[in-house]
Design an enzyme around this catalytic site. Structure first.
Site, short mmCIF file in Angstrom:
data_model
loop_
_atom_site.label_atom_id
_atom_site.label_comp_id
_atom_site.label_asym_id
_atom_site.label_seq_id
_atom_site.Cartn_x
_atom_site.Cartn_y
_atom_site.Cartn_z
N THR A 131 31.39 32.17 37.27
CA THR A 131 30.70 33.70 36.83
C THR A 131 29.77 33.40 35.86
OG1 THR A 131 31.33 35.73 35.84
CG2 THR A 131 32.82 33.74 35.45
N ASP A 132 28.67 34.67 35.72
CA ASP A 132 27.69 34.45 35.06
C ASP A 132 28.07 34.85 33.38
OD1 ASP A 132 28.39 37.24 35.18
OD2 ASP A 132 26.53 38.03 35.34
N GLU A 133 29.64 35.43 33.24
CA GLU A 133 30.29 35.69 32.00
C GLU A 133 30.51 34.49 31.32
OE1 GLU A 133 33.17 38.56 31.71
OE2 GLU A 133 32.39 39.88 33.53
N TYR A 156 39.15 35.76 29.43
CA TYR A 156 38.70 35.48 30.77
C TYR A 156 37.49 34.55 30.89
CZ TYR A 156 36.26 36.32 35.46
OH TYR A 156 35.63 35.90 36.45
N LYS A 160 37.22 30.69 32.62
CA LYS A 160 36.33 30.24 33.65
C LYS A 160 35.11 29.25 33.00
CE LYS A 160 36.01 32.07 37.36
NZ LYS A 160 36.64 31.64 38.51
P1 NAD Z 1 40.40 39.13 42.89
O1 NAD Z 1 41.09 39.31 41.60
O2 NAD Z 1 39.97 40.33 43.78
O3 NAD Z 1 41.23 38.09 43.83
C1 NAD Z 1 41.91 36.90 43.16
C2 NAD Z 1 42.63 36.26 44.20
O4 NAD Z 1 43.27 35.17 43.59
C3 NAD Z 1 43.71 37.15 44.77
O5 NAD Z 1 43.94 37.14 46.28
C4 NAD Z 1 45.01 36.55 44.12
O6 NAD Z 1 46.17 36.85 44.85
C5 NAD Z 1 44.49 35.28 44.09
N1 NAD Z 1 45.16 34.25 42.90
C6 NAD Z 1 45.47 34.68 41.74
N2 NAD Z 1 46.10 33.76 41.15
C7 NAD Z 1 46.53 32.87 42.14
C8 NAD Z 1 47.43 31.40 42.16
N3 NAD Z 1 47.92 31.17 41.00
N4 NAD Z 1 47.39 30.55 42.87
C9 NAD Z 1 46.74 31.52 44.14
N5 NAD Z 1 46.07 32.45 44.47
C10 NAD Z 1 46.16 33.05 43.37
O7 NAD Z 1 39.12 38.54 42.29
P2 NAD Z 1 37.60 38.81 42.91
O8 NAD Z 1 36.88 39.43 42.19
O9 NAD Z 1 37.44 38.55 44.20
O10 NAD Z 1 37.00 36.85 42.41
C11 NAD Z 1 37.23 36.08 42.96
C12 NAD Z 1 36.51 34.74 42.10
O11 NAD Z 1 35.13 35.04 42.00
C13 NAD Z 1 37.42 34.54 41.03
O12 NAD Z 1 37.10 33.21 40.61
C14 NAD Z 1 36.39 35.18 39.71
O13 NAD Z 1 36.41 34.56 38.47
C15 NAD Z 1 35.01 35.00 40.76
N6 NAD Z 1 33.74 36.11 40.31
C16 NAD Z 1 34.18 37.38 40.43
C17 NAD Z 1 32.99 38.47 40.25
C18 NAD Z 1 33.32 39.82 40.60
O14 NAD Z 1 32.28 40.47 40.00
N7 NAD Z 1 34.64 40.20 40.63
C19 NAD Z 1 31.70 37.74 39.91
C20 NAD Z 1 31.48 36.32 39.75
C21 NAD Z 1 32.60 35.52 40.12
O1 DAU Z 2 29.83 39.22 35.74
C1 DAU Z 2 30.80 39.07 36.57
C2 DAU Z 2 32.12 39.42 36.30
O2 DAU Z 2 32.33 40.81 36.62
C3 DAU Z 2 33.25 38.78 36.89
O3 DAU Z 2 33.29 37.36 36.52
C4 DAU Z 2 34.56 39.48 36.62
O4 DAU Z 2 35.64 38.83 37.34
C5 DAU Z 2 34.50 40.99 37.07
O5 DAU Z 2 35.75 41.56 36.86
C6 DAU Z 2 33.27 41.67 36.40
O6 DAU Z 2 33.51 41.74 34.86
P1 DAU Z 2 33.19 43.17 34.24
O7 DAU Z 2 34.02 43.09 32.99
O8 DAU Z 2 31.68 43.11 34.16
O9 DAU Z 2 33.65 44.19 35.56
P2 DAU Z 2 34.31 45.59 35.33
O10 DAU Z 2 34.12 46.33 36.46
O11 DAU Z 2 35.82 45.37 34.48
O12 DAU Z 2 33.38 46.27 34.25
C7 DAU Z 2 31.94 46.51 34.49
C8 DAU Z 2 31.36 47.30 33.16
O13 DAU Z 2 31.93 48.58 33.19
C9 DAU Z 2 31.87 46.70 31.83
O14 DAU Z 2 30.68 46.85 30.97
C10 DAU Z 2 32.89 47.43 31.54
C11 DAU Z 2 32.78 48.68 31.90
N1 DAU Z 2 33.90 49.54 32.35
C12 DAU Z 2 34.85 49.01 33.00
C13 DAU Z 2 35.97 49.65 33.48
C14 DAU Z 2 37.11 49.05 34.38
C15 DAU Z 2 33.97 50.95 31.83
O15 DAU Z 2 33.17 51.51 31.13
N2 DAU Z 2 35.23 51.60 32.15
C16 DAU Z 2 36.15 51.03 33.15
O16 DAU Z 2 37.06 51.77 33.06
#
Ligand code: NAD
Ligand code: DAU
Length: 342
Positions: A131-133, A156, A160
């Protein structure tokens, strides 16, 4: 390619599985079905001839060994694609333990299984979905490149970043064929409604308020999950071993702007906004430079943000049963009864 995909029942993992199968690849999903893993996300492919599902935990090394060796599960695989993670920042602030365990120890377990597999004469490319985080907050306004120092700010992000460092070490020490992708904020269908876009969209449909953290001026760079998945496929196929590739949407936008767009798309008004206490340690801005992957592998995001967001809101409108089941907890019963045979 024959792919072993962890976390394939989650939001982005399921987008990846749907696209990979469409592109002709064979996919075995390994997923523990935690609170956000949902087999309904894989309904569109559940009868596909090249798809298999295994319920299991990435921290189970014996299971990983067994999967990598067993033809019945689709072995031998060309690649292990590691999406599975605890992914929600707010949850990591409440309790870091599952993040340390799944995201760090889970990655180590999979890396060791991959290492044993290769040591025994197998071939395997390992892709870490990061992730970019991990880069922290771009407070100086400079987009993150792959050589920006890692400065994670939330538990988190730290978990990562730690996993990325393990991947780097296994490439260096054991010559494991690894690649890492670091993507910005994803949006799209099937996203668990605890994240900004699906939470706000579904709250607005329900006539509820949307909780904007702090002043709402935090910036995130939004990318459609299918663009992320296409980026992962490109890096799997052509990425250079040992390298990191940033993936981004080129859509940096303050949360308040997203909120206002969602309010408009759902026919509500700004009285729906509720400013709430800020997230502790909240990163102010993520900006990502993805010129490396475009230059070297020819990947670029394809979904224009306006179109992608409108289609996403429409998807949640059309799939009310999917998110209502989650918000009420019914979905847990759904997959336990329908699919999971213990
Ligand atoms: P998500 O939370 O929707 O899904 C995570 C999945 O992993 C689920 O299906 C869960 O059951 C499975 N999981 C969790 N713990 C597990 C374990 N111990 N063993 C097996 N399976 C397990 O997540 P997402 O938003 O789809 O993110 C997927 C990946 O992409 C993550 O690695 C996250 O860090 C990365 N990522 C997410 C974002 C975003 O914006 N959501 C951006 C960049 C990178
Ligand atoms: O940047 C990539 C990341 O993006 C991934 O690695 C993470 O898995 C994914 O969860 C996401 O993280 P963020 O914290 O950026 O996503 P979230 O949707 O939780 O929040 C997006 C922005 O909105 C953040 O600045 C927090 C804000 N927010 C979020 C929630 C849930 C609010 O203002 N109110 C809210 O209720």
């Amino acid at each position: 390619m024959k792919l072993l995909v962890t976390g394939g029942a989650g939001f982005i993992g399921s987008s990846f599985v749907r696209l990979a199968l469409k592109d002709g690849h064979a996919v075995t999903v390994l997923d523990a079905l935690t609170y956000c893993g949902n087999l309904a996300n894989l309904d569109p492919v559940k009868s596909h001839a090249k798809y298999r599902f295994v319920k299991g935990d990435v921290r189970d090394g014996k299971l990983a060994d067994e999967l990598l060796a067993n033809k019945e599960h689709g072995a031998p695989f060309d690649c292990l694609v590691h999406f599975a993670a605890e992914s929600h920042v707010d949850r990591s602030i409440l309790d870091a333990s599952p993040f340390i365990s799944t995201n760090i120890a889970g990655t180590q377990v999979l890396l060791d299984a991959a290492r044993r597999h290769v040591a025994a004469g197998g071939k395997l490319r390992y892709l870490q979905v990061s992730t970019d985080e991990v880069y922290g907050s771009a407070d100086d306004g400079k987009p993150f490149t792959e050589s920006t120092p890692i400065k994670p700010n939330s538990p988190y992000a730290a978990s990562k970043a730690s996993a990325d460092l393990l991947v780097r070490a296994y490439h260096h020490t054991y010559k494991l064929d690894t690649v890492i992708t670091r993507c910005s904020n994803n949006y799209g269908p099937y996203q668990f409604p605890e994240k900004l876009i699906p939470l706000f969209t579904t709250n607005l449909f329900e006539g509820r308020k949307v909780p904007v953290y702090g002043d709402g001026m935090q910036v995130r760079d939004w990318i459609h999950c299918d663009d992320h998945s296409r980026g992962v496929l490109a890096v799997l196929a052509k990425g250079k071993s040992g390298e990191v590739y940033n993936l981004g949407g080129g859509n940096p936008m303050p949360n308040l702007e997203i909120t206002k767009r969602l309010i408009k798309a759902t026919g509500r008004d700004e009285s729906s906004i509720e400013y709430v206490k800020d997230r502790p340690g909240h990163d102010r801005v993520y900006l990502i430079d993805h010129t490396k992957v475009t230059r070297e592998l020819g990947w670029e995001p394809q979904v224009p943000f306006g179109e992608g967001l409108a289609a996403t809101v429409q998807w949640y409108r059309d799939n009310e049963a999917w998110w209502r089941a989650i918000k009420s907890g019914e979905y847990l019963k759904y997959y336990e009864q329908q699919y999971v045979k213990r």
